[in-house]
Write an enzyme that holds these catalytic residues in place. Sequence first.
Site, mmCIF file in Angstrom:
data_model
loop_
_atom_site.group_PDB
_atom_site.id
_atom_site.type_symbol
_atom_site.label_atom_id
_atom_site.label_comp_id
_atom_site.label_asym_id
_atom_site.label_seq_id
_atom_site.Cartn_x
_atom_site.Cartn_y
_atom_site.Cartn_z
ATOM 1 N N ASN A 175 10.353 6.623 -7.801
ATOM 2 C CA ASN A 175 9.585 5.530 -7.202
ATOM 3 C C ASN A 175 10.529 4.453 -6.670
ATOM 4 O O ASN A 175 11.417 3.988 -7.397
ATOM 5 C CB ASN A 175 8.674 4.893 -8.268
ATOM 6 C CG ASN A 175 7.921 3.686 -7.731
ATOM 7 O OD1 ASN A 175 7.017 3.832 -6.911
ATOM 8 N ND2 ASN A 175 8.305 2.492 -8.174
ATOM 9 N N GLU A 176 10.350 4.074 -5.422
ATOM 10 C CA GLU A 176 11.068 2.934 -4.811
ATOM 11 C C GLU A 176 12.533 2.888 -5.229
ATOM 12 O O GLU A 176 13.037 1.847 -5.675
ATOM 13 C CB GLU A 176 10.351 1.618 -5.158
ATOM 14 C CG GLU A 176 8.970 1.539 -4.557
ATOM 15 C CD GLU A 176 8.298 0.165 -4.679
ATOM 16 O OE1 GLU A 176 8.822 -0.722 -5.378
ATOM 17 O OE2 GLU A 176 7.230 -0.013 -4.055
ATOM 18 N N GLU A 295 1.434 3.590 -1.761
ATOM 19 C CA GLU A 295 1.132 2.243 -2.291
ATOM 20 C C GLU A 295 0.809 1.353 -1.109
ATOM 21 O O GLU A 295 1.688 1.072 -0.277
ATOM 22 C CB GLU A 295 2.313 1.659 -3.073
ATOM 23 C CG GLU A 295 2.478 2.238 -4.458
ATOM 24 C CD GLU A 295 3.495 1.485 -5.307
ATOM 25 O OE1 GLU A 295 3.580 0.252 -5.198
ATOM 26 O OE2 GLU A 295 4.212 2.158 -6.066
ATOM 27 N N GLN A 355 -3.840 -0.979 -6.754
ATOM 28 C CA GLN A 355 -4.077 0.134 -7.640
ATOM 29 C C GLN A 355 -5.589 0.289 -7.826
ATOM 30 O O GLN A 355 -6.323 -0.215 -6.978
ATOM 31 C CB GLN A 355 -3.337 -0.102 -8.929
ATOM 32 C CG GLN A 355 -1.804 -0.202 -8.705
ATOM 33 C CD GLN A 355 -0.988 -0.160 -9.980
ATOM 34 O OE1 GLN A 355 -1.482 0.074 -11.053
ATOM 35 N NE2 GLN A 355 0.320 -0.411 -9.839
HETATM 36 O O1 AHR Z 1 1.922 -1.482 -7.567
HETATM 37 C C1 AHR Z 1 2.729 -2.427 -8.186
HETATM 38 C C2 AHR Z 1 4.215 -2.142 -7.998
HETATM 39 O O2 AHR Z 1 4.545 -2.318 -6.653
HETATM 40 C C3 AHR Z 1 4.680 -0.743 -8.309
HETATM 41 O O3 AHR Z 1 4.975 -0.560 -9.645
HETATM 42 C C4 AHR Z 1 5.920 -0.629 -7.490
HETATM 43 O O4 AHR Z 1 6.169 0.699 -7.104
HETATM 44 C C5 AHR Z 1 5.681 -1.550 -6.321
HETATM 45 O O5 AHR Z 1 6.754 -2.382 -6.085
#
Ligand code: AHR
Length: 506
Positions: A175-176, A295, A355
């Site tokens: 992730n990222e 996201e 989310q």
């Molecule tokens: O969705 C909240 C956060 O935003 C996630 O954990 C991260 O991947 C992003 O920076």
Amino acid sequence: MSEMGRIKMVLDKDYQLSEVDKRLFGSFIEHLGRAVYDGIYQPGHPLSDEDGFRKDVMDLVRELNVPIIRYPGGNFVSGFRWEDSVGPRDRRPKRLDLAWRSTESNQIGIQEFSKWTKKVDSSVMMAVNLGTRGVQDALNLLEYCNHPAGTRYSDLRIAHGDRDPYDIKVWCLGNEMDGPWQIGHKTAEEYGRLAEETAKAMKLIDPGIELVSCGSSNVDMPTFPEWEATTLEHTYDYVDYVSMHNYYGNRDNDTVDYLAGSDDMDRFIRTVIATCDYVKAKKRGKKDINLSFDEWNVWFHSNEEDDDIMQNHPWQHHPSLLEDQYNFEDALMVGLLLITLMKHADRVKMACLAQLVNVIAPIMTEAGGGKSYRQTIFYPFMHASTYGRGIVLVPSIHQTRHATKNHDEVTDCESVVVYNPEKEEISIFAVNRTLDKDVELEADIRSFGDYKVREHIVLEHDDLKAVNTALGEQVAPKIVQQSKVEDGVLTGLLHRASWNVIRLGK
Ligand code: AHR
């Protein structure tokens, strides 16, 4: 009110962009704040079922019609030790979660989450930890989840009570990883090599899985789009998607400029497509790398409170983090972002509203065990997910435009049209993003024969800052009589600052 705006389109059932992949309407549950604990899971709550899952929350998730849910992070995954979260619950250790400076009890793990996704008619998009961990750990988790039986980790799953594999199809490779905030942050070269080796080995275990390579954390990252080009040169042969993340917000309290921001999402998508195609050309490749915008949302209301909790009150178990309270203009923005995603249905195959519950979410539960409710952004998502299944059409459009502080020329009205041949239905999604101009819609739909208006749904409110709470929903959709078909031509009125879904059929 200034003069009327106009949007004139010709729709033809043969002018098709692409089928919408239903996974465009995915979402995301991270071990963060009250998303899992006090969100989807609250044993002892009067509305919880025998597994401790909130039934009222599950009902709302089903209403949203979410086919895939990313899990368990987010930033959380980059320090996650998955074995802590499986097996007998009384033996699961508590851990420090460095990403959100919280304490993780591990009472929910992949066993429980997989069960919950079935209950809400969805599926799991699983992320592996490529921050503090690497190839072997990803392989162990995949074997635990997807291998039928007869090996160390598949037998461990069976010993934990789950004979059938979870059969998780989509896997995110970290992730990222471009973000300096990420635990185990890497350069493009470091990540590219690790993701390549992890992907190659994962596909040896289960060639049927689909893999998502990490793209940039947002469009403003200094390494964008070089990150995509460098990492994909490593991962191209083994992955199917590159991820995109971006959050939007009315930080300057300039609503007109804020609502023009979906054009930035559009430009971001075009740039990532161009970068994927550049790598394909360089590799003399045959396959396209598609996009997983896993996201996206509005996120800015809660920023200061979150910083305070994480800096000054760390190591709480499920503190209230990222609990943005969304207003009406945020719902318009989410509608605009959904339209933008659907307009790119030929290359954006998956997307996750980040989310789903309590954390920057369409669904909220009251802290301390109260009721659940729908935030304003719930509605455009529900409409798009319900009526946006089908084929995106390519209309010819003429329309009026305006300028904003940071955008020279944006359309008054953003729209996308989805044709569902099985249901013999067209859905026109449109946001009038002006604050002072009603827009007249005219659409030539003669190629569809004698289609009529089935319903015209509108979300509008006089107060752009109106919010929903557990006490009541001020912002909720209504059915209006503002459109009609005569001689194969649809005419309609799209009020200033409104989300519209016009459904047409026989
Ligand atoms: O969705 C909240 C956060 O935003 C996630 O954990 C991260 O991947 C992003 O920076």
